[in-house]
Design a protein around this motif. Structure first.
Motif, PDB file in Angstrom:
ATOM      1  N   UNK A 153       0.788  -1.284  -0.119  1.00  0.00           N
ATOM      2  CA  UNK A 153      -0.018  -0.039  -0.115  1.00  0.00           C
ATOM      3  C   UNK A 153       0.924   1.017   0.094  1.00  0.00           C
ATOM      4  N   UNK A 154       2.140   1.130   0.717  1.00  0.00           N
ATOM      5  CA  UNK A 154       2.796   2.313   0.838  1.00  0.00           C
ATOM      6  C   UNK A 154       3.450   2.574  -0.790  1.00  0.00           C
ATOM      7  N   UNK A 155       3.847   1.310  -1.292  1.00  0.00           N
ATOM      8  CA  UNK A 155       4.375   1.437  -2.678  1.00  0.00           C
ATOM      9  C   UNK A 155       3.146   2.018  -3.744  1.00  0.00           C
ATOM     10  N   UNK A 156       1.980   1.600  -3.311  1.00  0.00           N
ATOM     11  CA  UNK A 156       0.975   2.366  -4.262  1.00  0.00           C
ATOM     12  C   UNK A 156       0.898   3.692  -4.053  1.00  0.00           C
ATOM     13  N   UNK A 157       1.091   4.223  -2.945  1.00  0.00           N
ATOM     14  CA  UNK A 157       1.041   5.633  -2.654  1.00  0.00           C
ATOM     15  C   UNK A 157       1.967   6.265  -3.301  1.00  0.00           C
ATOM     16  N   UNK A 158       3.295   6.004  -3.284  1.00  0.00           N
ATOM     17  CA  UNK A 158       4.430   6.510  -4.223  1.00  0.00           C
ATOM     18  C   UNK A 158       4.071   6.382  -5.565  1.00  0.00           C
ATOM     19  N   UNK A 159       3.556   5.325  -6.295  1.00  0.00           N
ATOM     20  CA  UNK A 159       3.268   5.180  -7.359  1.00  0.00           C
ATOM     21  C   UNK A 159       2.188   6.377  -7.899  1.00  0.00           C
ATOM     22  N   UNK A 160       1.219   6.508  -7.241  1.00  0.00           N
ATOM     23  CA  UNK A 160       0.528   7.712  -7.483  1.00  0.00           C
ATOM     24  C   UNK A 160       0.856   8.939  -7.245  1.00  0.00           C
ATOM     25  N   UNK A 161       1.998   9.099  -6.343  1.00  0.00           N
ATOM     26  CA  UNK A 161       2.505  10.383  -6.341  1.00  0.00           C
ATOM     27  C   UNK A 161       3.336  10.882  -7.488  1.00  0.00           C
ATOM     28  N   UNK A 162       3.790   9.655  -7.807  1.00  0.00           N
ATOM     29  CA  UNK A 162       4.768   9.790  -9.254  1.00  0.00           C
ATOM     30  C   UNK A 162       3.786  10.079 -10.484  1.00  0.00           C
ATOM     31  N   UNK A 163       2.767   9.131 -10.553  1.00  0.00           N
ATOM     32  CA  UNK A 163       1.859   9.335 -11.633  1.00  0.00           C
ATOM     33  C   UNK A 163       0.995  10.725 -11.601  1.00  0.00           C
ATOM     34  N   UNK A 164       0.858  11.419 -10.519  1.00  0.00           N
ATOM     35  CA  UNK A 164       0.457  12.920 -10.649  1.00  0.00           C
ATOM     36  C   UNK A 164       1.526  13.649 -10.832  1.00  0.00           C
ATOM     37  N   UNK A 165       2.527  13.564 -10.442  1.00  0.00           N
ATOM     38  CA  UNK A 165       3.679  14.485 -11.065  1.00  0.00           C
ATOM     39  C   UNK A 165       3.874  14.259 -12.498  1.00  0.00           C
ATOM     40  N   UNK A 166       3.859  13.043 -13.171  1.00  0.00           N
ATOM     41  CA  UNK A 166       4.040  12.827 -14.548  1.00  0.00           C
ATOM     42  C   UNK A 166       2.850  13.443 -15.144  1.00  0.00           C
ATOM     43  N   UNK A 167       1.586  13.354 -14.866  1.00  0.00           N
ATOM     44  CA  UNK A 167       0.451  13.732 -15.441  1.00  0.00           C
ATOM     45  C   UNK A 167       0.513  15.493 -15.553  1.00  0.00           C
ATOM     46  N   UNK A 168       0.862  16.042 -14.309  1.00  0.00           N
ATOM     47  CA  UNK A 168       1.111  17.385 -14.294  1.00  0.00           C
ATOM     48  C   UNK A 168       2.141  17.961 -15.436  1.00  0.00           C
ATOM     49  N   UNK A 169       3.079  17.130 -15.241  1.00  0.00           N
ATOM     50  CA  UNK A 169       4.099  17.529 -16.248  1.00  0.00           C
ATOM     51  C   UNK A 169       3.626  17.262 -17.761  1.00  0.00           C
ATOM     52  N   UNK A 170       2.938  16.443 -18.045  1.00  0.00           N
ATOM     53  CA  UNK A 170       2.328  16.366 -19.383  1.00  0.00           C
ATOM     54  C   UNK A 170       1.225  17.437 -19.465  1.00  0.00           C
ATOM     55  N   UNK A 171       0.533  17.855 -18.639  1.00  0.00           N
ATOM     56  CA  UNK A 171      -0.438  18.867 -18.861  1.00  0.00           C
ATOM     57  C   UNK A 171       0.322  20.134 -18.855  1.00  0.00           C
ATOM     58  N   UNK A 172       1.503  20.478 -18.357  1.00  0.00           N
ATOM     59  CA  UNK A 172       2.165  21.791 -18.442  1.00  0.00           C
ATOM     60  C   UNK A 172       2.933  21.792 -19.844  1.00  0.00           C
ATOM     61  N   UNK A 173       3.196  20.597 -20.410  1.00  0.00           N
ATOM     62  CA  UNK A 173       4.128  20.743 -21.749  1.00  0.00           C
ATOM     63  C   UNK A 173       2.976  20.423 -23.033  1.00  0.00           C
ATOM     64  N   UNK A 174       1.678  20.291 -22.602  1.00  0.00           N
ATOM     65  CA  UNK A 174       0.818  20.185 -23.685  1.00  0.00           C
ATOM     66  C   UNK A 174       0.888  18.859 -24.423  1.00  0.00           C
ATOM     67  N   UNK A 175       1.277  17.718 -23.566  1.00  0.00           N
ATOM     68  CA  UNK A 175       1.344  16.242 -24.305  1.00  0.00           C
ATOM     69  C   UNK A 175       0.013  15.609 -23.741  1.00  0.00           C
ATOM     70  N   UNK A 176      -1.066  15.995 -24.526  1.00  0.00           N
ATOM     71  CA  UNK A 176      -2.261  15.214 -24.479  1.00  0.00           C
ATOM     72  C   UNK A 176      -3.131  15.415 -25.562  1.00  0.00           C
TER      73      UNK A 176
END
Length: 180
Positions: A93-116
């Protein structure tokens, strides 16, 4: 003349629980440090987000397996085995938490760079990833309590409800990611 036996050398109050807690705290700190080291250099690549999601699916499967084993151990009266399995599930569950922290960061970066393809879907994916992250934190807390009381029906019910909520948010996240 009496000789020491293994029974007399181990204190009666010895419990592996403090060692398990220390290991869990160490793993959480190590995962957090790893997450921080990767968060600044997100590649803003939707394929990376898909890879993170695949890792999260694997971590989820392992968590579910450990929970199933813990429940079986508890029902057979093997409390120590149940506690160990719940501890393993909590680590996942702790690993899942870290996975989703990384996923949010990746999605935000994609949003900022217009990669969608679909901005609204990517924004929904970010929201659902944040909800899944909060759900993973709740699951970790539930599992921590089950380590202490592995046969508690109330804690089992709460865990089941939180697993259903987590599954719902995970499905919604995957749908939003496929549309983004």
């Amino acid at each position: 003349m009496s000789y020491a036996t293994t029974d007399s050398t181990v204190p009666a109050h010895f419990s592996p629980l403090p060692r398990a807690r220390a290991l869990l705290a160490f793993l959480a700190a190590a995962l957090f440090a790893a997450m921080l080291s990767f968060s600044g250099a997100a590649a803003a690549d939707p394929a990376v987000a898909s890879q993170i999601m695949q890792i999260a699916r694997q971590d989820r499967q392992l968590m579910d397996l450990h929970i199933q084993i813990a429940r079986q151990q508890a029902s057979m009266g093997n409390i120590v085995g149940a506690k160990n399995s719940y501890t393993s599930a909590q680590i996942q569950a702790i690993k899942l938490n870290m996975d989703f922290v990384r996923l949010v960061a990746e999605h935000r970066d994609s949003l900022d760079r217009g990669l969608y393809r679909n901005r609204a879907a990517l924004e929904r994916a970010i929201n659902y990833a944040q909800l899944a992250n909060a759900d993973a934190q709740m699951l970790s807390l539930d599992l921590q309590q089950l380590v202490q009381l592995p046969t508690s029906p109330q804690l089992q019910t709460r865990l089941q409800i939180d697993l259903i909520t987590f599954s719902t948010h995970l499905t919604q996240l995957e749908q939003a990611m496929s549309e983004a």
